[in-house]
Motif scaffolding. Structure first.
Motif, PDB file in Angstrom:
ATOM      1  N   THR A  33     -59.060  12.591  13.269  1.00  0.00           N
ATOM      2  CA  THR A  33     -59.174  11.700  12.120  1.00  0.00           C
ATOM      3  C   THR A  33     -58.391  10.438  12.404  1.00  0.00           C
ATOM      4  N   ALA A  34     -58.647   9.403  11.602  1.00  0.00           N
ATOM      5  CA  ALA A  34     -57.905   8.157  11.768  1.00  0.00           C
ATOM      6  C   ALA A  34     -56.421   8.379  11.515  1.00  0.00           C
ATOM      7  N   GLU A  35     -56.092   9.241  10.551  1.00  0.00           N
ATOM      8  CA  GLU A  35     -54.687   9.514  10.233  1.00  0.00           C
ATOM      9  C   GLU A  35     -53.982  10.191  11.404  1.00  0.00           C
ATOM     10  N   THR A  36     -54.651  11.148  12.034  1.00  0.00           N
ATOM     11  CA  THR A  36     -54.059  11.829  13.186  1.00  0.00           C
ATOM     12  C   THR A  36     -53.840  10.850  14.331  1.00  0.00           C
ATOM     13  N   ALA A  37     -54.810   9.974  14.559  1.00  0.00           N
ATOM     14  CA  ALA A  37     -54.670   8.965  15.603  1.00  0.00           C
ATOM     15  C   ALA A  37     -53.496   8.042  15.307  1.00  0.00           C
ATOM     16  N   ARG A  38     -53.350   7.684  14.037  1.00  0.00           N
ATOM     17  CA  ARG A  38     -52.239   6.817  13.633  1.00  0.00           C
ATOM     18  C   ARG A  38     -50.904   7.487  13.908  1.00  0.00           C
ATOM     19  N   VAL A  39     -50.803   8.767  13.561  1.00  0.00           N
ATOM     20  CA  VAL A  39     -49.559   9.512  13.776  1.00  0.00           C
ATOM     21  C   VAL A  39     -49.260   9.639  15.267  1.00  0.00           C
ATOM     22  N   LEU A 154     -42.802  -0.568   6.117  1.00  0.00           N
ATOM     23  CA  LEU A 154     -44.064   0.146   5.926  1.00  0.00           C
ATOM     24  C   LEU A 154     -45.014  -0.090   7.093  1.00  0.00           C
ATOM     25  N   ASP A 155     -45.077  -1.323   7.551  1.00  0.00           N
ATOM     26  CA  ASP A 155     -45.951  -1.651   8.679  1.00  0.00           C
ATOM     27  C   ASP A 155     -45.491  -0.958   9.957  1.00  0.00           C
ATOM     28  N   GLU A 156     -44.193  -0.998  10.214  1.00  0.00           N
ATOM     29  CA  GLU A 156     -43.652  -0.410  11.444  1.00  0.00           C
ATOM     30  C   GLU A 156     -43.899   1.092  11.493  1.00  0.00           C
ATOM     31  N   PHE A 157     -43.796   1.759  10.344  1.00  0.00           N
ATOM     32  CA  PHE A 157     -43.932   3.212  10.300  1.00  0.00           C
ATOM     33  C   PHE A 157     -45.336   3.667   9.883  1.00  0.00           C
ATOM     34  N   GLY A 158     -46.248   2.718   9.794  1.00  0.00           N
ATOM     35  CA  GLY A 158     -47.628   3.070   9.511  1.00  0.00           C
ATOM     36  C   GLY A 158     -47.848   3.672   8.140  1.00  0.00           C
ATOM     37  N   VAL A 159     -47.017   3.269   7.178  1.00  0.00           N
ATOM     38  CA  VAL A 159     -47.164   3.768   5.809  1.00  0.00           C
ATOM     39  C   VAL A 159     -48.141   2.859   5.072  1.00  0.00           C
ATOM     40  N   ILE A 160     -49.247   3.419   4.637  1.00  0.00           N
ATOM     41  CA  ILE A 160     -50.287   2.646   3.957  1.00  0.00           C
ATOM     42  C   ILE A 160     -50.077   2.751   2.456  1.00  0.00           C
ATOM     43  N   VAL A 161     -49.902   1.615   1.797  1.00  0.00           N
ATOM     44  CA  VAL A 161     -49.670   1.573   0.353  1.00  0.00           C
ATOM     45  C   VAL A 161     -50.630   0.545  -0.245  1.00  0.00           C
TER      46      VAL A 161
END
Length: 210
Positions: A33-39, A154-161
């Protein structure tokens, strides 16, 4: 017979081509998934926690260096959330409870960071933390008032808000572990409580044994 062989070869070729596409599109079968790739990308890149100023539930302000030489177990939330955030913090409480007391506060601290600073002032955070047993010291809840600093983190840690315009946010949720040098060490599934606790304890035990 020749026609049959051609069809078989074509099917095999299509299957192989599909596998190649799937492999390249999922980071080598590791990201479905996109989330897994992001992590996976975050863990590989290990971004540094940026220079921000926290204001916690006690009204204290300090930089990230407040936690120098300690591991930091982090969640991102907003207190008005009625869906995933309460579960996220309840799960964090269960991880906290599994960490041996000898490590709490000395080798690791827990930190819940609000991405809704306009509403999550110290008094709101102070009330919210009591719902989960956070002591305000070894497990702190804080906001970052400066919008630029907050967005950088948020950007550095890939937190989407994503605000919905009605006071709520669509956002991803996870456990984040920052090492004593301020580098993002791991991103863990917040639903896997025992797995997260076991991983953190193993890291702390290895650190102690060195």
């Amino acid at each position: 017979m020749i026609q049959k062989n051609r069809k078989t070869f074509a099917c095999i070729l299509i299957l192989l081509f599909g596998c190649v596409l799937f492999y390249s599109g999922t980071d080598g079968f590791q990201a479905f998934t996109a989330e897994t790739a992001r992590v996976n990308q975050l863990i590989e890149e290990k971004p540094t926690f940026p220079d921000v100023t926290f204001e916690d539930s006690e009204g204290r302000t300090y930089p990230i260096s407040e936690f120098q030489d300690k591991y930091i177990f982090i969640t991102f939330l907003y207190t008005s959330c009625t869906t995933v955030c309460p579960q996220l913090e309840m799960n964090m409480a269960q991880v906290y409870e599994q960490i041996p007391q000898e490590y709490i506060g000395k080798d690791i601290v827990f930190l819940s960071i609000s991405f809704d600073p306009s509403r999550d002032d110290p008094s709101t955070l102070s009330k919210y933390r009591t719902f989960f047993g956070a002591d305000g010291e070894t497990w702190r809840m804080a906001r970052i008032s400066n919008e630029t600093e907050l967005q950088t983190l948020l950007d550095e840690f890939g937190v989407i808000v994503i605000p919905d315009g009605r006071g709520n946010f669509a956002h991803n949720s996870a456990f984040y572990l920052v090492d004593p040098n301020g580098l993002l060490m791991d991103v863990m599934d917040y639903r896997e409580i025992d797995e997260a606790a076991t991983k953190v304890i193993s890291i702390l035990d290895n650190e102690k044994g060195e």
